[in-house]
Design a protein around this motif. Structure first.
Motif, PDB file in Angstrom:
ATOM      1  N   ALA A 123       8.500  67.270 -17.924  1.00  0.00           N
ATOM      2  CA  ALA A 123       8.816  68.010 -16.697  1.00  0.00           C
ATOM      3  C   ALA A 123       7.598  68.779 -16.209  1.00  0.00           C
ATOM      4  O   ALA A 123       7.300  68.804 -15.010  1.00  0.00           O
ATOM      5  CB  ALA A 123       9.980  68.961 -16.955  1.00  0.00           C
ATOM      6  N   GLY A 124       6.857  69.382 -17.147  1.00  0.00           N
ATOM      7  CA  GLY A 124       5.659  70.144 -16.777  1.00  0.00           C
ATOM      8  C   GLY A 124       4.627  69.256 -16.103  1.00  0.00           C
ATOM      9  O   GLY A 124       3.989  69.647 -15.126  1.00  0.00           O
ATOM     10  N   VAL A 171       5.869  68.406 -12.543  1.00  0.00           N
ATOM     11  CA  VAL A 171       5.716  69.582 -11.680  1.00  0.00           C
ATOM     12  C   VAL A 171       4.243  69.820 -11.351  1.00  0.00           C
ATOM     13  O   VAL A 171       3.879  70.111 -10.207  1.00  0.00           O
ATOM     14  CB  VAL A 171       6.339  70.833 -12.350  1.00  0.00           C
ATOM     15  N   GLY A 172       3.378  69.658 -12.350  1.00  0.00           N
ATOM     16  CA  GLY A 172       1.939  69.873 -12.138  1.00  0.00           C
ATOM     17  C   GLY A 172       1.381  68.923 -11.089  1.00  0.00           C
ATOM     18  O   GLY A 172       0.654  69.333 -10.185  1.00  0.00           O
ATOM     19  N   SER A 229       3.296  69.434  -7.499  1.00  0.00           N
ATOM     20  CA  SER A 229       2.954  70.689  -6.828  1.00  0.00           C
ATOM     21  C   SER A 229       1.556  70.611  -6.207  1.00  0.00           C
ATOM     22  O   SER A 229       1.338  71.114  -5.105  1.00  0.00           O
ATOM     23  CB  SER A 229       3.062  71.871  -7.786  1.00  0.00           C
ATOM     24  N   VAL A 230       0.620  69.956  -6.906  1.00  0.00           N
ATOM     25  CA  VAL A 230      -0.727  69.799  -6.342  1.00  0.00           C
ATOM     26  C   VAL A 230      -0.656  68.987  -5.047  1.00  0.00           C
ATOM     27  O   VAL A 230      -1.255  69.355  -4.039  1.00  0.00           O
ATOM     28  CB  VAL A 230      -1.674  69.109  -7.357  1.00  0.00           C
ATOM     29  N   LYS A 260      -5.669  68.269 -13.195  1.00  0.00           N
ATOM     30  CA  LYS A 260      -6.370  69.512 -13.518  1.00  0.00           C
ATOM     31  C   LYS A 260      -5.903  70.220 -14.798  1.00  0.00           C
ATOM     32  O   LYS A 260      -6.644  70.986 -15.383  1.00  0.00           O
ATOM     33  CB  LYS A 260      -6.280  70.482 -12.337  1.00  0.00           C
ATOM     34  N   SER A 261      -4.633  69.989 -15.222  1.00  0.00           N
ATOM     35  CA  SER A 261      -4.135  70.675 -16.417  1.00  0.00           C
ATOM     36  C   SER A 261      -4.467  69.931 -17.703  1.00  0.00           C
ATOM     37  O   SER A 261      -4.097  70.360 -18.780  1.00  0.00           O
ATOM     38  CB  SER A 261      -2.615  70.832 -16.339  1.00  0.00           C
ATOM     39  N   ALA A 311      -0.133  73.168 -22.155  1.00  0.00           N
ATOM     40  CA  ALA A 311       0.196  72.191 -21.113  1.00  0.00           C
ATOM     41  C   ALA A 311      -0.484  72.545 -19.798  1.00  0.00           C
ATOM     42  O   ALA A 311      -0.959  71.674 -19.078  1.00  0.00           O
ATOM     43  CB  ALA A 311       1.704  72.113 -20.909  1.00  0.00           C
ATOM     44  N   ALA A 312      -0.543  73.835 -19.466  1.00  0.00           N
ATOM     45  CA  ALA A 312      -1.118  74.238 -18.176  1.00  0.00           C
ATOM     46  C   ALA A 312      -2.635  74.327 -18.233  1.00  0.00           C
ATOM     47  O   ALA A 312      -3.306  74.071 -17.239  1.00  0.00           O
ATOM     48  CB  ALA A 312      -0.540  75.581 -17.735  1.00  0.00           C
ATOM     49  N   VAL A 343       3.567  75.087 -13.848  1.00  0.00           N
ATOM     50  CA  VAL A 343       3.581  74.330 -15.109  1.00  0.00           C
ATOM     51  C   VAL A 343       3.978  75.255 -16.260  1.00  0.00           C
ATOM     52  O   VAL A 343       4.821  74.915 -17.092  1.00  0.00           O
ATOM     53  CB  VAL A 343       2.207  73.671 -15.382  1.00  0.00           C
ATOM     54  N   VAL A 345       7.376  74.358 -18.388  1.00  0.00           N
ATOM     55  CA  VAL A 345       7.283  74.039 -19.820  1.00  0.00           C
ATOM     56  C   VAL A 345       7.888  75.172 -20.658  1.00  0.00           C
ATOM     57  O   VAL A 345       8.692  74.942 -21.561  1.00  0.00           O
ATOM     58  CB  VAL A 345       5.812  73.794 -20.223  1.00  0.00           C
TER      59      VAL A 345
END
Lengths: 234, 114
Positions: free
Chosen positions: A100-101, A104-105, A108-109, A129-130, A186-187, B100, B104
């Protein structure tokens, strides 16, 4: 004299001294924004400008420290081994959270860049980028991004996650140690993980796990999401 | 003394092994990440004694932020690349990082076992 200030011992000493000052300031103030990495950069960059040392010279001199990144990622395998009891029973949750992360990453970008009118090559450069640098560069190159732009946004994203990440976790009321580590890794990949490691061994170990998972999942998802957007004609 | 050397040797060997595997999968996953997985499996299957890599591993992971300093200093020359789109790049990075972390963190906190 010129030779000495451009030499490896001088540059290594500069890096270590600056980082040490960062550590002392962090310990003295206990502020999450007093981040040793950020403080080291704030000391080193002006010093290099002042002494008129260019980046290639600095890069050559500090190569040894940069090399240690590789072994330190391998060493995360040991910290993961120590947390095996926590990993068991959390595998599904971790995979879902990172999946999911990653979605979303990426999405969202795309949305933010489109709203602000950035061109497609900026979007493709920013999507990974993450993700840890080597994987991010591969994703960017394969999808038509500007690789050097990806390289810098990965570092900016890492420093941001490491400096502001702990405050974001607080605002979001994320208190679970595994969740904190995973989120930072993750971020903000390795830089976020190094920050998680300062919070504790559990946070650090799961940060390490997130680096690998986020990298692989994002590498698979980016082309798929791009295909979906293309076929929908948005 | 011999144990200190052994730990360094093991970490570097796993890094090298990771690089080899990475090469054969067209660098899809970087060597250091594969090295991490290989070391984890070797410890899990008791091929490697955890004590032999404990000291060096803890030294490396506790000082990880230091190893990012050279890459961070690279920003002093590369920030120009941000160019005319610096605003969208900055906003996308900040907002996306926050999202993110929120996604998470919340999913793991809600569905994971403590």
């Amino acid at each position: 004299m010129r030779e000495i200030i451009c030499s490896e011992p001088f540059i290594l000493a500069l890096v270590l001294c600056s980082y040490y000052v960062g550590l002392r300031i962090e310990r003295a103030t206990r502020l999450s924004f007093a981040n040793p990495l950020l403080i080291a950069l704030i000391i080193i960059i002006p010093t290099l400008c002042l002494l008129d040392i260019d980046y290639p010279t600095f890069e050559r001199g500090s190569h040894f420290i940069n090399f240690l990144l590789g072994p330190s990622v391998v060493a995360l395998g040991f910290t993961l081994h120590r947390q095996i009891d926590l990993i068991k029973g959390n595998v599904m949750a971790i995979l879902c959270a990172i999946f999911a992360g990653s979605v979303v990453g990426i999405v969202s970008v795309i949305i933010i860049c489109r709203l602000l009118g950035a061109p497609q090559e900026v979007i493709t450069s920013l999507q990974p980028k993450s993700v840890t640098t080597p994987i991010a560069l591969g994703i960017s190159a394969n999808t038509g991004g500007i690789v050097s732009l990806t390289a810098i946004t990965v570092v900016i994203c890492g420093i941001l996650g490491s400096v502001a990440g702990p405050a974001m976790l607080k605002v979001l009321r994320i208190r679970n140690k595994i969740a904190k580590g995973l989120a930072l890794g993750a971020a903000a990949h390795g830089i976020g993980t190094s920050r998680a490691m300062q919070m504790g061994p559990v946070e650090g170990a799961f940060g390490g796990m997130a680096i690998g998972l986020m990298g692989v999942i994002t590498a698979i998802l980016v082309p798929i999401i791009m295909k979906i957007i293309e076929s929908l004609g948005i | 003394m011999i144990n200190g050397v052994k730990g360094v040797m093991l970490i570097l060997t796993f890094l090298a092994l990771g690089e080899v595997v990475s090469h054969f999968i067209y660098n899809f996953i970087p060597g250091n990440v594969i090295g991490m997985v290989l070391l984890f499996m070797a410890l899990q299957f008791k091929v490697v004694n955890p004590h032999s890599v404990e000291y060096i591993s803890l030294f490396l992971v506790r000082n990880m932020a230091l190893f990012f300093v050279p890459a961070g200093v690279g920003l002093m020359v590369s920030y120009r690349l941000l160019g005319e789109h610096w605003l969208s790049i900055t906003l996308a990075t900040v907002l996306s990082t926050f999202l993110v972390i929120a996604t998470v963190g919340h999913i793991q906190q809600k569905f994971g076992k403590k």
